[in-house]
Enzyme design. Structure first.
Site, PDB file in Angstrom:
ATOM      1  N   CYS A  22      73.202  10.017  -7.923  1.00  0.00           N
ATOM      2  CA  CYS A  22      73.314   8.744  -8.616  1.00  0.00           C
ATOM      3  C   CYS A  22      72.985   7.632  -7.624  1.00  0.00           C
ATOM      4  CB  CYS A  22      74.732   8.565  -9.158  1.00  0.00           C
ATOM      5  SG  CYS A  22      74.983   7.011 -10.034  1.00  0.00           S
ATOM      6  N   HIS A  51      74.440  11.581 -18.177  1.00  0.00           N
ATOM      7  CA  HIS A  51      74.752  10.855 -16.937  1.00  0.00           C
ATOM      8  C   HIS A  51      74.601   9.345 -17.147  1.00  0.00           C
ATOM      9  CE1 HIS A  51      74.529  10.355 -12.394  1.00  0.00           C
ATOM     10  NE2 HIS A  51      74.124   9.183 -12.851  1.00  0.00           N
ATOM     11  N   GLU A  52      73.458   8.944 -17.725  1.00  0.00           N
ATOM     12  CA  GLU A  52      73.206   7.502 -17.873  1.00  0.00           C
ATOM     13  C   GLU A  52      74.171   6.861 -18.865  1.00  0.00           C
ATOM     14  OE1 GLU A  52      71.500   6.028 -15.737  1.00  0.00           O
ATOM     15  OE2 GLU A  52      70.683   7.879 -14.897  1.00  0.00           O
ATOM     16  N   HIS A 112      77.546   5.846 -17.649  1.00  0.00           N
ATOM     17  CA  HIS A 112      77.650   4.555 -16.954  1.00  0.00           C
ATOM     18  C   HIS A 112      78.073   3.435 -17.916  1.00  0.00           C
ATOM     19  CE1 HIS A 112      76.228   5.372 -12.891  1.00  0.00           C
ATOM     20  NE2 HIS A 112      75.187   6.040 -13.349  1.00  0.00           N
TER      21      HIS A 112
HETATM   22 NI    NI Z   1      74.008   7.220 -12.069  1.00  0.00          NI
END
Ligand code: NI
Length: 177
Positions: free
Chosen positions: A100, A142-143, A146
């Site tokens: 990341c 993953h994105e 966030h």
């Molecule tokens: Ni990330």
């Protein structure tokens, strides 16, 4: 167009829940997306979420052609995704290495759903609806994490599989972030 500073883990702005985007196709939105594209390209990222540059909106971009950070990764079409919703399909999980840009120099093994459906809209407000698997599904998870203040180390089950990239993969010429 500019490369923006990426917030690093420890910054409380990475822990917020992002707000829905409610205006599409505006000059401000296009300028923000261009900055995100420039920033992701400068760092060879597979994806970037707006909160990582301090913008608390539900906006992520991602895409992988050949990426030295992920040399063996499957290709993922470049995508601009706003206001996403993820749908679990069969619940099957798969472990995989992640990095990341907000956790530079490190990699960890993270369990993710192997396949999922995601919906949302593009920069013009047009609907996106895809069912994906493998690395594409991993990048989306993953994105989108966030947008809910979740960084990948928080998803890890075995902290022994967390470490510095150049120590974990000494023979691979991976960028150190
Ligand atoms: Ni990330």
């Amino acid at each position: 167009m500019s490369v923006r500073e990426i917030l690093r883990m420890g910054d409380p702005r990475l822990l917020r829940v992002a707000e829905l985007v409610d205006r599409f196709d505006t000059p401000e939105l296009h300028a923000l997306i261009q900055d995100m594209r420039d920033t992701m390209a400068a760092e060879n990222g597979a994806g970037l979420a707006a909160p990582q540059i301090g913008v608390n909106q539900q906006l992520v971009i991602f895409g992988v052609e050949h990426n030295p950070r992920y040399p063996d990764a499957e290709q993922v079409p470049f995508t601009i995704l706003l206001n996403p919703t993820l749908y679990k399909l069969d619940g099957e999980m798969e472990d995989g290495w992640e990095g990341c840009l907000s956790v530079p120099g490190m990699r960890g093994v993270v369990p993710r759903f192997k396949r999922l459906r995601y919906t949302g809209v593009d920069a013009a407000g047009n609907p996106i609806d895809r069912t994906v698997e493998g690395f594409h599904a991993r990048v989306v998870q993953h994105e989108c994490d966030h947008l809910y203040g979740v960084l990948y180390p928080m998803r890890m089950k075995d902290m022994r599989q967390f470490g510095f990239t150049d120590v974990l993969f000494p023979d691979q010429d991976m960028p150190n972030d």
